[in-house]
Design a protein around this motif. Structure first.
Motif, PDB file in Angstrom:
ATOM      1  N   PRO A 168       0.819  -1.215   0.000  1.00  0.00           N
ATOM      2  CA  PRO A 168       0.000   0.000   0.000  1.00  0.00           C
ATOM      3  C   PRO A 168       0.851   1.262   0.000  1.00  0.00           C
ATOM      4  O   PRO A 168       0.841   2.055   0.934  1.00  0.00           O
ATOM      5  N   ALA A 169       1.617   1.416  -1.054  1.00  0.00           N
ATOM      6  CA  ALA A 169       2.470   2.600  -1.232  1.00  0.00           C
ATOM      7  C   ALA A 169       2.638   2.825  -2.722  1.00  0.00           C
ATOM      8  O   ALA A 169       2.832   1.875  -3.478  1.00  0.00           O
ATOM      9  N   ASP A 170       2.596   4.096  -3.124  1.00  0.00           N
ATOM     10  CA  ASP A 170       2.729   4.400  -4.540  1.00  0.00           C
ATOM     11  C   ASP A 170       4.144   4.889  -4.831  1.00  0.00           C
ATOM     12  O   ASP A 170       5.079   4.097  -4.889  1.00  0.00           O
ATOM     13  N   GLN A 171       4.345   6.194  -4.953  1.00  0.00           N
ATOM     14  CA  GLN A 171       5.657   6.695  -5.347  1.00  0.00           C
ATOM     15  C   GLN A 171       6.383   7.431  -4.229  1.00  0.00           C
ATOM     16  O   GLN A 171       7.257   8.259  -4.486  1.00  0.00           O
ATOM     17  N   ALA A 253       0.079  -3.021   7.595  1.00  0.00           N
ATOM     18  CA  ALA A 253      -0.711  -2.078   6.790  1.00  0.00           C
ATOM     19  C   ALA A 253      -0.782  -0.726   7.485  1.00  0.00           C
ATOM     20  O   ALA A 253      -0.674   0.328   6.847  1.00  0.00           O
ATOM     21  N   TRP A 254      -0.965  -0.764   8.803  1.00  0.00           N
ATOM     22  CA  TRP A 254      -1.015   0.484   9.561  1.00  0.00           C
ATOM     23  C   TRP A 254       0.305   1.236   9.480  1.00  0.00           C
ATOM     24  O   TRP A 254       0.341   2.457   9.308  1.00  0.00           O
ATOM     25  N   LEU A 255       1.436   0.499   9.559  1.00  0.00           N
ATOM     26  CA  LEU A 255       2.744   1.145   9.485  1.00  0.00           C
ATOM     27  C   LEU A 255       2.972   1.789   8.116  1.00  0.00           C
ATOM     28  O   LEU A 255       3.552   2.872   8.019  1.00  0.00           O
ATOM     29  N   PHE A 256       2.545   1.119   7.068  1.00  0.00           N
ATOM     30  CA  PHE A 256       2.667   1.721   5.739  1.00  0.00           C
ATOM     31  C   PHE A 256       1.954   3.066   5.694  1.00  0.00           C
ATOM     32  O   PHE A 256       2.485   4.059   5.184  1.00  0.00           O
ATOM     33  N   GLN A 257       0.746   3.094   6.227  1.00  0.00           N
ATOM     34  CA  GLN A 257      -0.027   4.341   6.197  1.00  0.00           C
ATOM     35  C   GLN A 257       0.552   5.388   7.144  1.00  0.00           C
ATOM     36  O   GLN A 257       0.482   6.588   6.877  1.00  0.00           O
ATOM     37  N   GLU A 258       1.137   4.909   8.245  1.00  0.00           N
ATOM     38  CA  GLU A 258       1.638   5.820   9.269  1.00  0.00           C
ATOM     39  C   GLU A 258       2.911   6.534   8.850  1.00  0.00           C
ATOM     40  O   GLU A 258       3.056   7.737   9.058  1.00  0.00           O
ATOM     41  N   VAL A 259       3.852   5.809   8.260  1.00  0.00           N
ATOM     42  CA  VAL A 259       5.176   6.406   8.041  1.00  0.00           C
ATOM     43  C   VAL A 259       5.574   6.567   6.579  1.00  0.00           C
ATOM     44  O   VAL A 259       6.490   7.335   6.278  1.00  0.00           O
ATOM     45  N   LEU A 260       4.927   5.855   5.678  1.00  0.00           N
ATOM     46  CA  LEU A 260       5.301   5.985   4.271  1.00  0.00           C
ATOM     47  C   LEU A 260       4.442   7.041   3.592  1.00  0.00           C
ATOM     48  O   LEU A 260       3.675   6.778   2.660  1.00  0.00           O
ATOM     49  N   ASP A 261       4.593   8.264   4.092  1.00  0.00           N
ATOM     50  CA  ASP A 261       3.842   9.384   3.541  1.00  0.00           C
ATOM     51  C   ASP A 261       4.766  10.527   3.128  1.00  0.00           C
ATOM     52  O   ASP A 261       4.313  11.640   2.875  1.00  0.00           O
TER      53      ASP A 261
END
Length: 299
Positions: A168-171, A253-261
């Motif tokens: 769940p990460a794009d660019q 999944a939560w970590l992806f949303q939390e830090v990969l921004d």
């Protein structure tokens, strides 16, 4: 050096160093480095059948559970330093209470150095860092970006083998760090006071998108690897279908949303400053892992 200083140094050298999570990805590497230096190592395990005495041929293993403090005293007794690798993740609710209690217990046992493995850009992890630093002036925080070895030893391995990194990460860009670099820094902090009281923020030398990572892995493996952006729900569904525990999948999944921004895109020079050599690039990691058959397909 005075006689008392010699005695203190000898005691520190001969007392075991506790490595929590000592069979895991970072703990195993730290334990190996400590043993290579001739230092006694005690590692923790959730196995109730684990032995509890030091061994001249390798590290001892003691029963341990982060959420049951009954085994903490036995693990800490007589140790000179602690590598603190909390599972499942410092960012998750309740971790701060555990870290607060455990570091206080370590100080009461006379532990001289505490090295906390932490995650970059996580509010919950930052709270745990503050507690560990407040517990002892001899605490060092090793704060890391995402590990390169997630692609070769952890939840992204199957995706690389299948030629499809579906996350769940794009660019967004992430400066993935080598576990070998992390272990070198942690080992230094466990055996020296040079970085006591510091937060050492570790990254790789460049920030890459998952699309760029896929290209590097394609070149290293000689097979096509593509990046496929997923929704968090689809990511959890795919992980659980592959056998990952639902709670762990939800946490990832939560970590992806939390830090990969984008908050962690910047690189640091900490690895080079601390170790006197450049941080490991993702390309170097990929070529080394491929040479070690990390992504070898079944015959």
């Amino acid at each position: 050096m005075t006689t008392s200083e010699n005695t203190a140094q000898t005691a520190t050298t001969t007392a075991p160093i506790l490595v929590t999570g000592g069979t895991g990805r970072t703990g195993r590497r730290v334990a190996d480095r400590l043993r290579a230096q001739g230092r006694p190592v005690r590692i923790t395990s959730r196995s109730a059948a684990a032995a509890s005495t030091e061994s001249s041929t390798g590290p001892s293993t003691v029963p341990f559970d982060w959420h049951d403090d009954a085994g903490w005293d036995a693990a800490l007794d007589g140790t000179s330093a602690v590598y603190l690798c909390y599972s499942p993740d410092l960012a998750l609710p309740g971790a701060d209470a555990v870290i607060d209690a455990f570091t206080a217990r370590a100080v009461r046992h006379g532990v001289e150095r505490i090295v906390l493995l932490s995650g970059r850009g996580e509010d919950g992890a930052r709270a745990c860092e503050d507690l560990a630093l407040a517990a002892s002036a001899a605490t060092t925080v090793v704060r890391c970006s995402w590990f390169q070895e997630n692609f070769s030893e952890h939840f992204l391995l199957d995706g690389v083998l299948a030629g499809r990194i579906a996350v769940p990460a794009d660019q967004v860009r992430e400066p993935f760090v080598s576990l070998e670099d992390v272990a070198d820094v942690a080992t230094l902090a466990l055996t020296s006071d040079k970085h006591a009281g510091e937060v050492l923020e570790l990254t790789g030398p460049e920030a890459l998108t998952f699309t760029e990572v896929a290209r590097v892995l394609s070149a290293a493996t000689g097979r096509t690897v593509e990046h496929v952006p997923l929704t968090p729900a689809d990511f959890v569904a795919e992980l659980t279908a592959a056998g990952v525990h639902p709670e762990e999948a939800e946490g990832l999944a939560w970590l992806f949303q939390e830090v990969l921004d984008g908050r962690n895109t910047a690189t640091t020079d900490t690895v080079e400053r601390v170790l006197g050599r450049p941080a490991t690039s993702f390309d170097a990691f990929a070529r080394s892992a491929a040479a070690a058959d990390a992504w070898a397909l079944p015959a």
